[in-house]
Write a protein that holds these residues in place. Structure first.
Motif, PDB file in Angstrom:
ATOM      1  N   LYS A   1       0.820  -1.211   0.000  1.00 43.37           N
ATOM      2  CA  LYS A   1       0.000   0.000   0.000  1.00 43.37           C
ATOM      3  C   LYS A   1       0.855   1.263   0.000  1.00 43.37           C
ATOM      4  O   LYS A   1       0.367   2.353  -0.329  1.00 43.37           O
ATOM      5  CB  LYS A   1      -0.911  -0.009   1.232  1.00 43.37           C
ATOM      6  N   ILE A   2       2.128   1.124   0.386  1.00 43.32           N
ATOM      7  CA  ILE A   2       3.035   2.269   0.455  1.00 43.32           C
ATOM      8  C   ILE A   2       3.962   2.315  -0.751  1.00 43.32           C
ATOM      9  O   ILE A   2       4.125   3.350  -1.390  1.00 43.32           O
ATOM     10  CB  ILE A   2       3.864   2.220   1.759  1.00 43.32           C
ATOM     11  N   LEU A   3       4.579   1.160  -1.054  1.00 45.71           N
ATOM     12  CA  LEU A   3       5.555   1.074  -2.132  1.00 45.71           C
ATOM     13  C   LEU A   3       4.856   0.676  -3.432  1.00 45.71           C
ATOM     14  O   LEU A   3       4.233  -0.375  -3.505  1.00 45.71           O
ATOM     15  CB  LEU A   3       6.631   0.047  -1.775  1.00 45.71           C
ATOM     16  N   VAL A   4       4.966   1.495  -4.430  1.00 48.54           N
ATOM     17  CA  VAL A   4       4.276   1.264  -5.701  1.00 48.54           C
ATOM     18  C   VAL A   4       5.060   0.279  -6.555  1.00 48.54           C
ATOM     19  O   VAL A   4       6.234   0.510  -6.874  1.00 48.54           O
ATOM     20  CB  VAL A   4       4.081   2.595  -6.460  1.00 48.54           C
ATOM     21  N   GLU A   5       4.431  -0.846  -6.905  1.00 50.33           N
ATOM     22  CA  GLU A   5       5.000  -1.867  -7.784  1.00 50.33           C
ATOM     23  C   GLU A   5       6.353  -2.374  -7.298  1.00 50.33           C
ATOM     24  O   GLU A   5       7.304  -2.532  -8.057  1.00 50.33           O
ATOM     25  CB  GLU A   5       5.125  -1.320  -9.220  1.00 50.33           C
ATOM     26  N   ARG A   6       6.432  -2.654  -6.012  1.00 54.84           N
ATOM     27  CA  ARG A   6       7.672  -3.174  -5.428  1.00 54.84           C
ATOM     28  C   ARG A   6       7.440  -4.494  -4.710  1.00 54.84           C
ATOM     29  O   ARG A   6       8.219  -4.874  -3.842  1.00 54.84           O
ATOM     30  CB  ARG A   6       8.285  -2.143  -4.467  1.00 54.84           C
ATOM     31  N   ASP A   7       6.396  -5.240  -5.096  1.00 53.63           N
ATOM     32  CA  ASP A   7       6.074  -6.497  -4.420  1.00 53.63           C
ATOM     33  C   ASP A   7       7.196  -7.522  -4.558  1.00 53.63           C
ATOM     34  O   ASP A   7       7.536  -8.214  -3.600  1.00 53.63           O
ATOM     35  CB  ASP A   7       4.774  -7.090  -4.986  1.00 53.63           C
TER      36      ASP A   7
ATOM     37  N   LEU B   1       3.447   9.945  -8.411  1.00 55.85           N
ATOM     38  CA  LEU B   1       3.317  11.406  -8.456  1.00 55.85           C
ATOM     39  C   LEU B   1       2.133  11.880  -7.614  1.00 55.85           C
ATOM     40  O   LEU B   1       2.222  12.885  -6.897  1.00 55.85           O
ATOM     41  CB  LEU B   1       3.130  11.857  -9.904  1.00 55.85           C
ATOM     42  N   ARG B   2       1.033  11.138  -7.687  1.00 57.33           N
ATOM     43  CA  ARG B   2      -0.172  11.523  -6.973  1.00 57.33           C
ATOM     44  C   ARG B   2      -0.003  11.372  -5.460  1.00 57.33           C
ATOM     45  O   ARG B   2      -0.525  12.159  -4.683  1.00 57.33           O
ATOM     46  CB  ARG B   2      -1.348  10.683  -7.462  1.00 57.33           C
ATOM     47  N   ARG B   3       0.755  10.342  -5.049  1.00 46.96           N
ATOM     48  CA  ARG B   3       0.807   9.995  -3.626  1.00 46.96           C
ATOM     49  C   ARG B   3       2.147  10.299  -2.966  1.00 46.96           C
ATOM     50  O   ARG B   3       2.424   9.807  -1.865  1.00 46.96           O
ATOM     51  CB  ARG B   3       0.528   8.494  -3.471  1.00 46.96           C
ATOM     52  N   SER B   4       3.015  11.078  -3.586  1.00 47.39           N
ATOM     53  CA  SER B   4       4.370  11.283  -3.071  1.00 47.39           C
ATOM     54  C   SER B   4       4.392  11.800  -1.630  1.00 47.39           C
ATOM     55  O   SER B   4       5.105  11.266  -0.771  1.00 47.39           O
ATOM     56  CB  SER B   4       5.153  12.229  -3.983  1.00 47.39           C
ATOM     57  N   ASP B   5       3.615  12.838  -1.340  1.00 48.10           N
ATOM     58  CA  ASP B   5       3.577  13.367   0.028  1.00 48.10           C
ATOM     59  C   ASP B   5       2.941  12.369   0.986  1.00 48.10           C
ATOM     60  O   ASP B   5       3.393  12.199   2.127  1.00 48.10           O
ATOM     61  CB  ASP B   5       2.799  14.686   0.071  1.00 48.10           C
ATOM     62  N   GLU B   6       1.912  11.687   0.528  1.00 44.62           N
ATOM     63  CA  GLU B   6       1.214  10.703   1.356  1.00 44.62           C
ATOM     64  C   GLU B   6       2.132   9.534   1.705  1.00 44.62           C
ATOM     65  O   GLU B   6       2.110   9.021   2.827  1.00 44.62           O
ATOM     66  CB  GLU B   6      -0.011  10.196   0.589  1.00 44.62           C
ATOM     67  N   ILE B   7       2.975   9.103   0.741  1.00 42.81           N
ATOM     68  CA  ILE B   7       3.887   7.979   0.960  1.00 42.81           C
ATOM     69  C   ILE B   7       4.899   8.317   2.047  1.00 42.81           C
ATOM     70  O   ILE B   7       5.166   7.506   2.949  1.00 42.81           O
ATOM     71  CB  ILE B   7       4.594   7.596  -0.351  1.00 42.81           C
ATOM     72  N   GLU B   8       5.474   9.509   1.984  1.00 44.63           N
ATOM     73  CA  GLU B   8       6.464   9.905   2.983  1.00 44.63           C
ATOM     74  C   GLU B   8       5.851   9.931   4.381  1.00 44.63           C
ATOM     75  O   GLU B   8       6.466   9.485   5.361  1.00 44.63           O
ATOM     76  CB  GLU B   8       7.032  11.287   2.630  1.00 44.63           C
ATOM     77  N   GLU B   9       4.652  10.440   4.509  1.00 51.08           N
ATOM     78  CA  GLU B   9       3.975  10.496   5.807  1.00 51.08           C
ATOM     79  C   GLU B   9       3.634   9.090   6.287  1.00 51.08           C
ATOM     80  O   GLU B   9       3.749   8.778   7.487  1.00 51.08           O
ATOM     81  CB  GLU B   9       2.701  11.333   5.691  1.00 51.08           C
ATOM     82  N   ALA B  10       3.232   8.205   5.379  1.00 48.70           N
ATOM     83  CA  ALA B  10       2.868   6.834   5.744  1.00 48.70           C
ATOM     84  C   ALA B  10       4.066   6.083   6.302  1.00 48.70           C
ATOM     85  O   ALA B  10       3.942   5.311   7.266  1.00 48.70           O
ATOM     86  CB  ALA B  10       2.296   6.107   4.537  1.00 48.70           C
ATOM     87  N   VAL B  11       5.237   6.278   5.711  1.00 44.05           N
ATOM     88  CA  VAL B  11       6.446   5.601   6.197  1.00 44.05           C
ATOM     89  C   VAL B  11       6.810   6.079   7.595  1.00 44.05           C
ATOM     90  O   VAL B  11       7.192   5.283   8.464  1.00 44.05           O
ATOM     91  CB  VAL B  11       7.622   5.824   5.217  1.00 44.05           C
ATOM     92  N   ARG B  12       6.682   7.377   7.828  1.00 44.52           N
ATOM     93  CA  ARG B  12       7.019   7.916   9.157  1.00 44.52           C
ATOM     94  C   ARG B  12       6.087   7.403  10.247  1.00 44.52           C
ATOM     95  O   ARG B  12       6.483   7.289  11.412  1.00 44.52           O
ATOM     96  CB  ARG B  12       6.981   9.449   9.128  1.00 44.52           C
ATOM     97  N   SER B  13       4.856   7.077   9.887  1.00 44.79           N
ATOM     98  CA  SER B  13       3.877   6.662  10.896  1.00 44.79           C
ATOM     99  C   SER B  13       3.685   5.143  10.963  1.00 44.79           C
ATOM    100  O   SER B  13       2.737   4.672  11.591  1.00 44.79           O
ATOM    101  CB  SER B  13       2.532   7.331  10.596  1.00 44.79           C
ATOM    102  N   LEU B  14       4.563   4.383  10.329  1.00 46.67           N
ATOM    103  CA  LEU B  14       4.425   2.925  10.335  1.00 46.67           C
ATOM    104  C   LEU B  14       4.584   2.343  11.735  1.00 46.67           C
ATOM    105  O   LEU B  14       5.431   2.787  12.510  1.00 46.67           O
ATOM    106  CB  LEU B  14       5.467   2.290   9.406  1.00 46.67           C
ATOM    107  N   LYS B  15       3.781   1.330  12.035  1.00 44.94           N
ATOM    108  CA  LYS B  15       3.876   0.604  13.298  1.00 44.94           C
ATOM    109  C   LYS B  15       4.339  -0.823  13.015  1.00 44.94           C
ATOM    110  O   LYS B  15       3.909  -1.428  12.030  1.00 44.94           O
ATOM    111  CB  LYS B  15       2.518   0.576  14.015  1.00 44.94           C
ATOM    112  N   PRO B  16       5.208  -1.388  13.877  1.00 44.92           N
ATOM    113  CA  PRO B  16       5.692  -2.751  13.650  1.00 44.92           C
ATOM    114  C   PRO B  16       4.557  -3.772  13.665  1.00 44.92           C
ATOM    115  O   PRO B  16       3.665  -3.711  14.509  1.00 44.92           O
ATOM    116  CB  PRO B  16       6.655  -2.987  14.816  1.00 44.92           C
TER     117      PRO B  16
END
Length: 309
Positions: free
Chosen positions: A13-19, A180-195
């Motif tokens: 959901k965070i990394l685009v096409e990196r499965d 391009l659409r989710r660039s800011d959202e991706i950075e915020e999602a990574v910072r708020s990740l929980k184990p």
């Protein structure tokens, strides 16, 4: 185990096409190996490593390799403390569970060699004292395949220490638009990740993956693949026994992630390209014609008979 599916789902959901990259990095961690990510700058290599470390609840450090970097900048060393009048040990960034070594081929051979002991022996030596690295431990190194100035090609001995080499390519047109659409959202999602899982859960999975069953016919299949790589007309240097061990370990990890307690031929096929291609040295006349190690491994897989159930 279930948490690997959860890790891949959240990472997806965070990394685009990196499965595929996430799957191989997780499998390499389970196999107690290290990964070499090769790709041009800006294709989310660092983001991928950081996301995986966060979701697994593991410590993460990043080392930016430069020509003037010293071995002690990686391992650490003793520093004089003016207050106490004593030398105190400062541990380097290698003391982490997942260590991202960015642009590994920019460091000098002397500094690159400082990684060899850590990668192979899982220990470092500082001022004559040997210190074990905490498990789990994995080096994820990146390199740019198109730069030739100011870089030091990795020696074969060091390339062989990576259980897998993963090519990280550009996203598709649709994926690029999503980035391009989710660039800011991706950075915020990574910072708020929980184990999703902790260190002990990962260590337990490593122990269980090592117990995955491999039939004699599968071992023979791997041996035939590696031996065929030495006979291939386009190859100057084929796979060593370590290459075969890497294929088996990676296949066991992939089988475990699929919820199986045994390895099937498809696991070997999935493991062979990332575990074998970077260990092959192509003859110059074939290299000039554009023959890639990956295509050679695919050719070998098409020729070696698959064991019957």
């Amino acid at each position: 185990m279930t948490f690997f599916l959860d890790v891949m789902n959240v990472a997806g959901k965070i990394l685009v096409e990196r499965d595929n990259e996430v799957r191989l990095i997780l499998a390499s961690l389970l196999a107690r190996g290290h990964v070499l990510l090769e790709g041009v700058p800006g294709v989310a290599k660092t983001l991928t490593a950081k996301t995986i470390a966060s979701l697994l609840g593991l410590s993460f450090r990043r080392i930016q390799m430069t020509p003037d970097l010293l071995p002690s900048d990686i391992t650490g060393g003793y520093i004089y403390d003016q207050k106490s009048g004593e030398f105190k040990l400062r541990l380097g960034p290698i003391f982490a569970n997942i260590v991202l070594v960015d642009e590994i081929n920019r460091a000098s051979p002397r500094t690159q060699s400082a990684l060899l002991e850590a990668m192979q022996e899982r220990q470092v030596t500082i001022e004559g004292a040997t210190m074990l690295l905490e498990e789990p431990f994995m080096v994820i190194a990146t390199q740019n395949p198109i730069e030739f100035e100011g870089v030091f090609p990795l020696p074969e001995a060091q390339v062989d220490r990576f259980i897998a080499k993963v090519d990280v390519d550009y996203p598709s047109h649709k994926g690029f638009i999503d980035v391009l659409r989710r660039s800011d959202e991706i950075e915020e999602a990574v910072r708020s990740l929980k184990p999703i899982v902790g260190k002990e859960g990962v260590l337990q999975a490593v122990r269980e993956a090592a117990l995955v069953r491999v039939e004699d016919s599968i071992y023979e299949y791997v041996a035939n693949i590696v031996e065929e790589s030495r006979r291939h007309p386009a190859v100057r240097l084929g796979g060593s026994p370590r290459a075969g061990i890497a294929i088996v370990r990676l296949a066991k990890a992939l089988a475990y992630m699929e919820g199986r307690s045994y390895v099937i031929p498809d696991d070997i096929k999935l493991s062979s390209i990332p575990a074998l291609s970077h260990r092959l040295i192509v003859k110059p006349e074939y290299e000039v014609e554009g023959v890639k190690p990956e295509s050679i491994v695919k050719d070998i897989l098409s020729k070696v008979p698959v064991p019957r159930p």
